[in-house]
Design a protein around this motif. Structure first.
Motif, mmCIF file in Angstrom:
data_model
loop_
_atom_site.group_PDB
_atom_site.id
_atom_site.type_symbol
_atom_site.label_atom_id
_atom_site.label_comp_id
_atom_site.label_asym_id
_atom_site.label_seq_id
_atom_site.Cartn_x
_atom_site.Cartn_y
_atom_site.Cartn_z
ATOM 1 N N THR A 199 -11.358 2.220 21.452
ATOM 2 C CA THR A 199 -10.534 2.556 22.637
ATOM 3 C C THR A 199 -10.098 4.016 22.594
ATOM 4 N N GLU A 200 -9.869 4.534 21.403
ATOM 5 C CA GLU A 200 -9.390 5.914 21.279
ATOM 6 C C GLU A 200 -10.373 6.916 21.884
ATOM 7 N N GLN A 201 -11.655 6.571 21.883
ATOM 8 C CA GLN A 201 -12.661 7.513 22.397
ATOM 9 C C GLN A 201 -12.774 7.486 23.924
ATOM 10 N N VAL A 202 -12.133 6.498 24.553
ATOM 11 C CA VAL A 202 -12.245 6.381 26.013
ATOM 12 C C VAL A 202 -11.302 7.374 26.686
ATOM 13 N N VAL A 203 -11.838 8.175 27.588
ATOM 14 C CA VAL A 203 -10.998 9.053 28.400
ATOM 15 C C VAL A 203 -10.896 8.366 29.760
ATOM 16 N N SER A 204 -9.681 7.962 30.123
ATOM 17 C CA SER A 204 -9.518 7.164 31.341
ATOM 18 C C SER A 204 -9.681 8.019 32.592
ATOM 19 N N GLN A 205 -9.933 7.333 33.691
ATOM 20 C CA GLN A 205 -10.005 8.026 34.993
ATOM 21 C C GLN A 205 -8.734 8.841 35.223
ATOM 22 N N ARG A 206 -7.584 8.235 34.911
ATOM 23 C CA ARG A 206 -6.314 8.935 35.160
ATOM 24 C C ARG A 206 -6.245 10.248 34.383
ATOM 25 N N GLU A 207 -6.641 10.160 33.105
ATOM 26 C CA GLU A 207 -6.596 11.376 32.282
ATOM 27 C C GLU A 207 -7.588 12.428 32.783
ATOM 28 N N MET A 208 -8.764 11.980 33.188
ATOM 29 C CA MET A 208 -9.750 12.949 33.711
ATOM 30 C C MET A 208 -9.174 13.663 34.932
ATOM 31 N N LEU A 209 -8.543 12.886 35.837
ATOM 32 C CA LEU A 209 -7.995 13.496 37.053
ATOM 33 C C LEU A 209 -6.859 14.462 36.713
ATOM 34 N N GLU A 210 -6.031 14.085 35.729
ATOM 35 C CA GLU A 210 -4.926 14.985 35.344
ATOM 36 C C GLU A 210 -5.478 16.302 34.820
ATOM 37 N N ARG A 211 -6.497 16.199 33.979
ATOM 38 C CA ARG A 211 -7.056 17.419 33.390
ATOM 39 C C ARG A 211 -7.705 18.305 34.451
ATOM 40 N N LEU A 212 -8.419 17.658 35.381
ATOM 41 C CA LEU A 212 -9.078 18.454 36.423
ATOM 42 C C LEU A 212 -8.061 19.064 37.375
#
Ligand code: SAM
Length: 339
Positions: A199-212
């Motif tokens: 699970t630690e390796q999963v980058v969630s949709q939410r995190e991707m959107l925050e970073r972008l």
């Protein structure tokens, strides 16, 4: 239209034309060697086209060719031509792009209209390390050749893994824009060959959107897309669009109209399904189209699968399978049932 127990139509079919691949991506096919499907069990083009016609007559008019690496199947444009003669609404292919530059023209001429190329990194050294291939330039050449051949809507698939390529989100969007393509970020899934999944390796949709959003500013959702499509699409302030397939943290089983046919004719009703329906046996023992339709209809109307949603409720989630379980039944592999 045939519907399952959750009223989901039989809408799209992914056809794996081979279980072989010329990459060894760590999240999909990390081993050097595998238990391959017996050669004599692999469906011929005529058998695939016949099944596709039967599926289309039941509503599955969206077809995507996949694998393994579909371009390893000899003379694939011939199959494309046979499929494009059917009454389909969409005919697409997912490829790792290594052989695309060579075949893009012939595929387009044969009637393929959409192509998705997997591109996990813009850095050749990362591809060498993560997929054991020196052929990064061939993938880029394949994307350019697809555009030149006339494929209007080239998509790029990127599996995002923490600590591996999650620092390249913006750069991949820029690269796609430069190529006239659109990128889809895929959350790392615990399926098939992903034997090292955590699970630690999963980058969630939410995190991707925050970073972008940190890089580009406010990001809007694109409204009005096909509700059964796996990707949710977004728009940057300058109008550039991209998609995210949140199959791990926000699965979309309720609208899933997809099923998968392996290269040996086993039909899976869910990416996570333990077992599939053997369509090769009736096909090769003389079943009529009506009898095949009956087998498919019976299975689909009984379909209850919500594989990705069920995985969400697993405590201490790890990889779905260990390598021994995959060796015991190769149809559990992502490269066999088709991603
Ligand atoms: N060889 C082709 C390719 O590379 O696109 C088609 C087959 S591949 C199995 C299809 C898609 O599944 C690819 O985009 C790949 O990145 C994705 N995939 C494979 N394993 C995955 C995983 N564990 N999580 C998310 N996506 C995965």
């Amino acid at each position: 239209m045939v519907r399952d127990t959750l009223s989901r139509p039989l809408g799209s079919l992914r056809i794996s034309v081979t279980d072989r691949c010329n990459l060894r991506c760590r999240y999909c096919m990390p081993e050097q060697d595998y238990v391959w499907l017996p050669k004599e069990s692999i469906l011929t083009f005529e058998e695939i086209a016949r099944l596709a016609r039967v599926f289309a007559s039941l509503g599955a008019r969206k077809i995507r060719l996949t694998g393994g690496e579909p371009l390893l199947r000899h003379d694939l444009p011939t199959l494309v031509a046979m499929l494009s003669a059917l009454d389909l609404s969409d005919l697409a292919m997912t490829t790792n792009g290594l052989l695309l530059a060579k075949h893009a023209d012939a595929l387009h001429r044969a009637g393929l209209r959409r192509v998705t190329v997997s591109l996990d990194t813009l850095r050749p050294e990362r591809m060498r390390e993560r997929a054991r291939s020196d052929r990064h330039a061939d993938v880029l050449a394949g994307i350019a050749a697809a555009r030149a051949a006339g494929f209007a809507r080239v998509k790029l698939n990127t599996v995002v893994i923490r600590g591996v390529n999650d620092d390249e989100l913006g750069d991949l969007i820029e690269c796609a824009r430069g190529q006239g393509a659109e990128v889809r970020f895929i959350e790392y899934m615990d399926v098939g060959g992903a034997t090292g999944w955590t699970t630690e390796q999963v980058v969630s949709q939410r995190e991707m959107l925050e970073r972008l959003a940190e890089r580009y500013g406010p990001i809007l959702t694109v409204a009005g897309d096909d509700p059964s499509a796996p990707a949710e699409r977004f728009r940057l302030p300058d109008g550039t669009t991209f998609g995210i397939i949140a199959s791990t943290t926000a699965p979309f089983c309720r609208s899933c109209d997809r099923s998968r046919l392996t290269a040996d004719g086993t039909w899976f009703l869910c990416l996570y399904a333990e077992r599939g329906v053997d369509l090769r046996e009736p096909l090769r023992s003389g079943a009529s189209d009506e009898e095949l339709r009956h087998v498919i209809t019976q299975a689909w109307t009984a379909r209850t699968d919500r594989g990705a949603e069920e995985r969400l409720s697993v405590a201490q989630r790890g990889a779905l399978y260990k390598i021994d379980a995959l060796r015991a039944d190769p149809r559990r592999e992502m490269h066999t049932r088709g991603g």
